[in-house]
Design a protein around this motif. Structure first.
Motif, PDB file in Angstrom:
ATOM      1  N   ILE A   1      -9.723   8.054  -1.223  1.00  0.00           N
ATOM      2  CA  ILE A   1      -9.986   8.315   0.160  1.00  0.00           C
ATOM      3  C   ILE A   1     -10.352   9.849   0.267  1.00  0.00           C
ATOM      4  CG2 ILE A   1      -8.880   6.653   1.098  1.00  0.00           C
ATOM      5  CD1 ILE A   1      -6.453   8.622   1.756  1.00  0.00           C
TER       6      ILE A   1
ATOM      7  N   ILE B   1       0.161   5.161   0.786  1.00  0.00           N
ATOM      8  CA  ILE B   1      -0.787   6.444   1.233  1.00  0.00           C
ATOM      9  C   ILE B   1      -0.549   7.579   0.726  1.00  0.00           C
ATOM     10  CG2 ILE B   1      -1.853   7.229   3.264  1.00  0.00           C
ATOM     11  CD1 ILE B   1      -0.716   4.746   4.747  1.00  0.00           C
TER      12      ILE B   1
ATOM     13  N   ILE C   1       0.738  -1.289  -0.143  1.00  0.00           N
ATOM     14  CA  ILE C   1      -0.164  -0.002   0.020  1.00  0.00           C
ATOM     15  C   ILE C   1       0.878   1.187  -0.218  1.00  0.00           C
ATOM     16  CG2 ILE C   1      -1.813   1.295   1.068  1.00  0.00           C
ATOM     17  CD1 ILE C   1      -2.760  -1.401   0.700  1.00  0.00           C
TER      18      ILE C   1
ATOM     19  N   ILE D   1      -4.493   6.184   8.883  1.00  0.00           N
ATOM     20  CA  ILE D   1      -4.572   5.012   7.837  1.00  0.00           C
ATOM     21  C   ILE D   1      -3.537   4.175   8.307  1.00  0.00           C
ATOM     22  CG2 ILE D   1      -4.473   4.213   5.497  1.00  0.00           C
ATOM     23  CD1 ILE D   1      -5.560   7.199   4.874  1.00  0.00           C
TER      24      ILE D   1
ATOM     25  N   TRP E   1     -13.824  -0.115   7.101  1.00  0.00           N
ATOM     26  CA  TRP E   1     -12.917   0.339   6.193  1.00  0.00           C
ATOM     27  C   TRP E   1     -12.079  -0.510   5.413  1.00  0.00           C
ATOM     28  CZ3 TRP E   1      -7.969   2.448   4.765  1.00  0.00           C
ATOM     29  CH2 TRP E   1      -8.145   3.712   4.317  1.00  0.00           C
TER      30      TRP E   1
ATOM     31  N   LYS F   1     -13.509   8.480   4.710  1.00  0.00           N
ATOM     32  CA  LYS F   1     -12.602   8.693   5.789  1.00  0.00           C
ATOM     33  C   LYS F   1     -13.289   8.459   7.209  1.00  0.00           C
ATOM     34  CE  LYS F   1      -9.139  11.448   3.807  1.00  0.00           C
ATOM     35  NZ  LYS F   1      -8.197  12.837   3.890  1.00  0.00           N
TER      36      LYS F   1
ATOM     37  N   LEU G   1     -11.604  -2.256   1.781  1.00  0.00           N
ATOM     38  CA  LEU G   1     -10.372  -1.954   1.098  1.00  0.00           C
ATOM     39  C   LEU G   1     -10.024  -3.355   0.887  1.00  0.00           C
ATOM     40  CD1 LEU G   1      -7.882  -0.469   0.227  1.00  0.00           C
ATOM     41  CD2 LEU G   1      -7.062  -0.786   2.466  1.00  0.00           C
TER      42      LEU G   1
ATOM     43  N   LEU H   1      -3.883   4.451  -2.079  1.00  0.00           N
ATOM     44  CA  LEU H   1      -4.939   5.243  -1.197  1.00  0.00           C
ATOM     45  C   LEU H   1      -4.821   6.676  -1.442  1.00  0.00           C
ATOM     46  CD1 LEU H   1      -5.091   3.006   2.118  1.00  0.00           C
ATOM     47  CD2 LEU H   1      -6.610   2.735   0.111  1.00  0.00           C
TER      48      LEU H   1
ATOM     49  N   TYR I   1     -13.799   4.026  -3.979  1.00  0.00           N
ATOM     50  CA  TYR I   1     -13.429   4.865  -2.903  1.00  0.00           C
ATOM     51  C   TYR I   1     -13.791   4.632  -1.613  1.00  0.00           C
ATOM     52  CZ  TYR I   1     -18.818   6.064  -3.244  1.00  0.00           C
ATOM     53  OH  TYR I   1     -20.050   6.011  -3.180  1.00  0.00           O
TER      54      TYR I   1
END
Length: 213
Positions: A83, A8, A6, A19, A113, A106, A117, A54, A103
């Protein structure tokens, strides 16, 4: 299974930290980098080749929409999930048309969440009703059915039509009496043949070709 790598991207440090704290609790996610704007996101994508980005929408220097467009052109296999604190469908729909997979808001609960994901990572998320409505508004007049110019098999056409109707992988598997893994395999082949990135683009294509009843 290897963890999903991932990246961010958010201009607020506390948002990136939040996150990271959520995802670090789960072994199937590995944070490999952070960026604070779209330009940094492009640079880190080139260096790190993440599985999933993200991506915040509103950022300085380069926003998430432009970064998504550029990254998907260069790295179409990278999944991008927007996000945002707002469910303003206009920006989100624009991001999806540029190639984003979906999407995440938050402000939803952390367990939801992560569940969402994970579904994006596994290509298991159907379209929301709001996104489907946006596509309907884009194509109010359907074209005449013309399947002969579409590079898909009969089975792939059936699956495409079900995707365009908003069915999930599980619902498609039941409708066609095939396994969910087979559905995923067909979806991957369809996306590859049509040079598309996600369900939204597939649905837009189906409407353009007059394939949706």
């Amino acid at each position: 299974m290897q963890p999903f790598r991932i990246l961010i991207v958010d201009d607020h440090a506390h948002a990136r930290e939040g996150i990271r704290e959520i995802l670090e609790e789960f072994e199937d996610f590995l944070i490999i980098g952070e960026a604070k704007n779209g330009k940094e996101a492009i640079q880190l994508t080139e260096q790190l080749l993440p599985d999933i980005i993200l991506m915040d929408i509103q950022m300085p220097e380069m926003d998430g929409l432009e970064a998504t467009k550029r990254i998907k052109l260069q790295f179409p296999a990278v999944k991008i999930v927007m996000i945002t604190v707002s469910d303003d469908i206009t920006d989100l729909f624009d991001a999806l048309k540029k190639g984003a997979q979906g999407y995440l808001l938050k402000n939803i609960q952390s367990d939801q969440w992560v569940e969402h994901l994970r579904a994006f990572a596994l290509d298991e998320v159907p379209m929301s009703k709001e996104i489907a409505f946006q596509i309907l508004k884009e194509f109010p007049q359907k074209k005449t059915l013309s399947k002969e110019n579409i590079p898909l098999s009969t089975r792939e056409l059936e699956l495409l039509q079900l995707v365009a109707k908003g069915l999930s992988n599980k619902e498609i598997s039941k409708a066609l009496f095939i396994s969910e893994n087979t559905v995923k395999s067909h979806l991957k082949n369809i996306l590859s043949k049509l040079h598309l990135d996600n369900r939204v683009q597939l649905t837009s294509y189906a409407f353009q070709q007059g394939l949706v009843d």
